[in-house]
Motif scaffolding. Structure first.
Motif, PDB file in Angstrom:
ATOM      1  N   ASP A  26      38.416  50.034  45.655  1.00 18.34           N
ATOM      2  CA  ASP A  26      39.624  50.348  44.879  1.00 18.34           C
ATOM      3  C   ASP A  26      40.106  49.128  44.114  1.00 18.34           C
ATOM      4  O   ASP A  26      40.508  49.223  42.949  1.00 18.34           O
ATOM      5  N   ALA A  27      40.090  47.970  44.760  1.00 20.64           N
ATOM      6  CA  ALA A  27      40.538  46.744  44.100  1.00 20.64           C
ATOM      7  C   ALA A  27      39.605  46.369  42.952  1.00 20.64           C
ATOM      8  O   ALA A  27      40.059  45.889  41.908  1.00 20.64           O
ATOM      9  N   ALA A  31      40.815  45.982  39.150  1.00 14.99           N
ATOM     10  CA  ALA A  31      40.562  44.724  38.444  1.00 14.99           C
ATOM     11  C   ALA A  31      39.814  44.980  37.141  1.00 14.99           C
ATOM     12  O   ALA A  31      40.134  44.386  36.101  1.00 14.99           O
ATOM     13  N   ALA A  32      38.823  45.862  37.174  1.00 20.64           N
ATOM     14  CA  ALA A  32      38.056  46.166  35.960  1.00 20.64           C
ATOM     15  C   ALA A  32      38.950  46.819  34.913  1.00 20.64           C
ATOM     16  O   ALA A  32      38.889  46.466  33.722  1.00 20.64           O
ATOM     17  N   ARG A  33      39.814  47.744  35.345  1.00 21.33           N
ATOM     18  CA  ARG A  33      40.718  48.390  34.383  1.00 21.33           C
ATOM     19  C   ARG A  33      41.703  47.393  33.798  1.00 21.33           C
ATOM     20  O   ARG A  33      41.971  47.398  32.595  1.00 21.33           O
ATOM     21  N   ALA A  34      42.249  46.518  34.640  1.00 25.43           N
ATOM     22  CA  ALA A  34      43.211  45.522  34.155  1.00 25.43           C
ATOM     23  C   ALA A  34      42.545  44.557  33.183  1.00 25.43           C
ATOM     24  O   ALA A  34      43.103  44.233  32.130  1.00 25.43           O
ATOM     25  N   PHE A  65      31.793  47.049  27.947  1.00 28.15           N
ATOM     26  CA  PHE A  65      32.427  47.205  29.253  1.00 28.15           C
ATOM     27  C   PHE A  65      32.802  45.852  29.854  1.00 28.15           C
ATOM     28  O   PHE A  65      32.177  44.841  29.571  1.00 28.15           O
ATOM     29  N   VAL A  66      33.829  45.867  30.690  1.00 28.12           N
ATOM     30  CA  VAL A  66      34.199  44.718  31.507  1.00 28.12           C
ATOM     31  C   VAL A  66      33.956  45.132  32.950  1.00 28.12           C
ATOM     32  O   VAL A  66      34.447  46.171  33.390  1.00 28.12           O
ATOM     33  N   ALA A  91      34.852  49.022  33.461  1.00 27.61           N
ATOM     34  CA  ALA A  91      35.808  49.779  32.651  1.00 27.61           C
ATOM     35  C   ALA A  91      35.565  49.452  31.182  1.00 27.61           C
ATOM     36  O   ALA A  91      35.087  48.354  30.847  1.00 27.61           O
ATOM     37  N   LEU A  92      35.919  50.361  30.327  1.00 27.24           N
ATOM     38  CA  LEU A  92      35.768  50.174  28.894  1.00 27.24           C
ATOM     39  C   LEU A  92      36.719  49.086  28.423  1.00 27.24           C
ATOM     40  O   LEU A  92      37.919  49.121  28.724  1.00 27.24           O
ATOM     41  N   ALA A  93      36.205  48.110  27.715  1.00 30.06           N
ATOM     42  CA  ALA A  93      37.046  47.017  27.197  1.00 30.06           C
ATOM     43  C   ALA A  93      37.939  47.565  26.087  1.00 30.06           C
ATOM     44  O   ALA A  93      37.520  48.385  25.289  1.00 30.06           O
TER      45      ALA A  93
END
Length: 96
Positions: A26-27, A31-34, A65-66, A91-93
């Motif tokens: 979950d973290a 983190a990827a979304r942020a 992506f990040v 996550a998509l940058a």
């Protein structure tokens, strides 16, 4: 009777490890979304530290992506038996 206690302790330890792995996953997603939204590294690291204290964070760009990779020592028994848990998410940058 001692064998029963050993099996019970191992089952409880496995459930504990599963919970740790879920928190780490979950973290990593958070983190990827942020990071994909463009949050600075300190904010992303604070987000991870709040969710999983002591976890290591690695951020990497892969095309559009990040990706975030987290790792943490398992806290099962004495010294966690040397287990290291990892989780990663992308996550998509530039996303919202």
């Amino acid at each position: 009777m001692p064998a029963l206690f050993l099996v019970l302790a191992l089952c409880l330890g496995a459930v504990s490890l599963l919970g740790q792995q879920l928190r780490l996953s979950d973290a990593a997603a958070d983190a990827a979304r942020a990071a994909g939204r463009g949050d600075d590294g300190a904010r992303v690291l604070a987000l991870v530290a709040r969710a999983v204290p002591g976890a290591g964070l690695g951020l990497e760009r892969r095309g559009e992506f990040v990706c975030a990779e987290l790792s943490s020592d398992a806290s099962f028994g004495p010294a966690g038996f040397g287990l290291r848990l990892t989780a990663s998410s992308c996550a998509l940058a530039g996303g919202l």
